[in-house]
Design an enzyme around this catalytic site. Sequence first.
Site, PDB file in Angstrom:
ATOM      1  N   GLU A 440       4.314 -11.658  11.588  1.00  0.00           N
ATOM      2  CA  GLU A 440       4.817 -10.422  11.878  1.00  0.00           C
ATOM      3  C   GLU A 440       5.016 -10.192  13.133  1.00  0.00           C
ATOM      4  O   GLU A 440       3.920 -10.616  14.085  1.00  0.00           O
ATOM      5  CB  GLU A 440       3.873  -9.324  11.431  1.00  0.00           C
ATOM      6  CG  GLU A 440       3.830  -8.178  11.713  1.00  0.00           C
ATOM      7  CD  GLU A 440       2.381  -7.320  11.582  1.00  0.00           C
ATOM      8  OE1 GLU A 440       1.560  -7.795  10.887  1.00  0.00           O
ATOM      9  OE2 GLU A 440       2.385  -6.066  12.098  1.00  0.00           O
ATOM     10  N   ASP A 513      -1.209  -8.562  10.556  1.00  0.00           N
ATOM     11  CA  ASP A 513      -2.354  -8.057  11.106  1.00  0.00           C
ATOM     12  C   ASP A 513      -3.216  -7.513   9.810  1.00  0.00           C
ATOM     13  O   ASP A 513      -2.717  -6.939   9.022  1.00  0.00           O
ATOM     14  CB  ASP A 513      -2.336  -7.000  11.920  1.00  0.00           C
ATOM     15  CG  ASP A 513      -1.646  -7.678  13.547  1.00  0.00           C
ATOM     16  OD1 ASP A 513      -1.982  -8.751  13.574  1.00  0.00           O
ATOM     17  OD2 ASP A 513      -1.004  -6.871  14.120  1.00  0.00           O
ATOM     18  N   ASP A 515      -4.325  -4.633   9.298  1.00  0.00           N
ATOM     19  CA  ASP A 515      -4.207  -2.916   9.442  1.00  0.00           C
ATOM     20  C   ASP A 515      -3.416  -2.699   8.630  1.00  0.00           C
ATOM     21  O   ASP A 515      -2.685  -3.352   7.904  1.00  0.00           O
ATOM     22  CB  ASP A 515      -4.336  -2.728  11.085  1.00  0.00           C
ATOM     23  CG  ASP A 515      -2.783  -3.207  11.645  1.00  0.00           C
ATOM     24  OD1 ASP A 515      -2.250  -3.647  10.904  1.00  0.00           O
ATOM     25  OD2 ASP A 515      -2.647  -3.069  12.892  1.00  0.00           O
ATOM     26  N   ASP A 517      -0.386  -1.142   9.126  1.00  0.00           N
ATOM     27  CA  ASP A 517       1.107  -1.720   9.431  1.00  0.00           C
ATOM     28  C   ASP A 517       1.182  -3.194   8.801  1.00  0.00           C
ATOM     29  O   ASP A 517       2.136  -3.383   8.097  1.00  0.00           O
ATOM     30  CB  ASP A 517       1.278  -1.643  10.786  1.00  0.00           C
ATOM     31  CG  ASP A 517       1.862  -0.419  11.407  1.00  0.00           C
ATOM     32  OD1 ASP A 517       1.928   0.607  10.401  1.00  0.00           O
ATOM     33  OD2 ASP A 517       1.833  -0.275  12.569  1.00  0.00           O
TER      34      ASP A 517
END
Length: 650
Positions: A440, A513, A515, A517
Amino acid sequence: MSEENEKSFEVSAEHKAEEYDASQIQILEGLEAVRKRPGMYIGSTAAAGLHHMVYEIVDNGVDEALAGFCDEITVTFNEDGSCTVSDNGRGIPVDIQKKAGKSALEVVYTILHAGGKFGNGGYKVSGGLHGVGASVVNALSEWLEVTVKRGGHVYRQRYERGKVMYPVKQIGDCDESEHGTSVTFKPDAEIFETVDFDYRTIETRLRETAFLTKGIRIHLIDNREEKHDKVFHYEGGIKEFVTYLNKANLPLYEDVIYCEGEKNGIYVEISMQHTDAYTENIYTFVNNINTPEGGTHLTGFKNALTKTFNDYARANKLLKDSEDNLTGEDIREGLTAIISVKIEDPQFEGQTKMKLGTSEAGPAVSQVLSEQLTYFLEQNPAAAKVMCEKSILAQRARAAARKARELTRRKSVLEGAGLPGKLADCTEKDPERCEIFIVEGDSALGPAKNCRNPRYQAVMPLRGKVLNVEKARLDRIYANKEIQGMITAFGTGIHDDFDISKLRYNKIVIMTDADVDGAHIATLMLTFLYRFMPELIKQGHVYLAQPPLFYIRKNKKLYYAYNDEERDRLLEQVGKDADVQRFKGLGEMEDQELSETTMDPETRTLLRVNMPEDSKSELDLTFTTLMGDQVEPRRQFIEENAKYVTNLDV
Ligand code: 0RA
């Protein structure tokens, strides 16, 4: 004939009791064969086989319901790991069967394939992997107890690993009006890899069974650690099934179209409705059994839908004389449909016997649909108009997509191999040994490139958000640079062009990641793969990288934890005064950290993405719910499933 054999023949012919013993031995041999090769009878000894045990017993009750004698089935998971299935049907007969010389009930539970011998009348829920009979469930249970209420009496019999513990006995009396069968069985841990029933898997299947059996009431109770109590009851049957499946999208017209009829002994039910989605979701069933590979009933449906719709559109000037007919694919864009047929003796074909072969089913479905769909369209001109408009848009998008595809094909011929420029490929040529990391954003690209082993690890970045394929038509999907990049890098092509033998990497690793997102981007990626290259997931080529959530430092040593429990366990071990740091983005990681935790096969953790085999409709619904445009169902889904994604709640 040897002397010995002759003797034993004489003896057993003379003495009834020994004859019984002889038949007993035969039965044990039969059930022993099931225990020796359980996979041959129940499909697998993994979770799928365990769940089949429940379906098998439930389906017997559904047969009784289809024959018109039962309207309620209760499934209970008991604290001791057993499962109880009761129905309010006629109760399995207990009287002595002349031929077998024992109770009919005992015959059902101890003789292989005795299930259908009663001539219950009506259609049988059996075929494919199911319909193996209650005796198979008995053979694969540590113990099984069946209780029958019938004719004012209560009867019982118990078995252990298939062995009869005592002849059917009357254990009490009941009111004449009470009747039914109740079975409790404990799957044998010596046979199954797991004996832990998965509530959600069973729930999904029972919901589906209830949708397919209009009016039946299926009660599911979980009395194990995590309690559940739910009733599935749909007076609208498959009509309500379509409403349920469409809850995450916007229907294009209010009514669910419903057709029903019997042709040449084949009972046909169809329900369908278009939404604003772009995918086509059609589920077909024969005698309540899912036929994921379709077959004659599906072909009959498609043919009749295309013809009926084009005829109507022409007759009503929705299509001009100069315009081409709409193709089936165009008409089915955004369509959710259930096709359910009941046939006395269905023929299955295909590798997995999941495809209906009975040729008469095609014309039966066609006729029922043509007649009743024509009537619906005439009665609902507004709905007919939006369907037609949607199909025409689909037709245009398809033409544009075809052009775009041809263009990319030509381009790749002109530009040689045509691999995307941003792909940092590996040097190894054997795909079996190659991996590709889809990362990403550009910030993670640098570290990923540094950390990889360039011999067999390729890296490709995705810029910005991945296109949500649930909300885009084909032309936009093909035009999307990120998606084009992935298609070219993987090498397999998509849709009709898909060829898994051209796959350039054995492992496709989605690396985002840890998280919210990152989770969103991973979900978008998975949605694309699920809709366009499902074989990659089915065959286990798709993985999620697992960057750690916590870094724990103590005495210059570094430990990683991938969830809260691991962090707590590590802190127990190394002491509470250790330095704990929450996750970092991939881009902020030191090379060594990224390598150790996420990329180096020696030390990393990867999650392989699986495709549950049992309910395609529920899986489709999961993706439309997560990615569709209705907010409320998504919020509800996340709320219900939040506990399963604890490592994403940063
Ligand atoms: C055949 C005949 C009869 C009952 C059943 C089958 C029956 C089977 C199962 C399996 C689970 N629940 C069931 N309930 C009923 C009865 C025939 C009669 O009463 O005349």
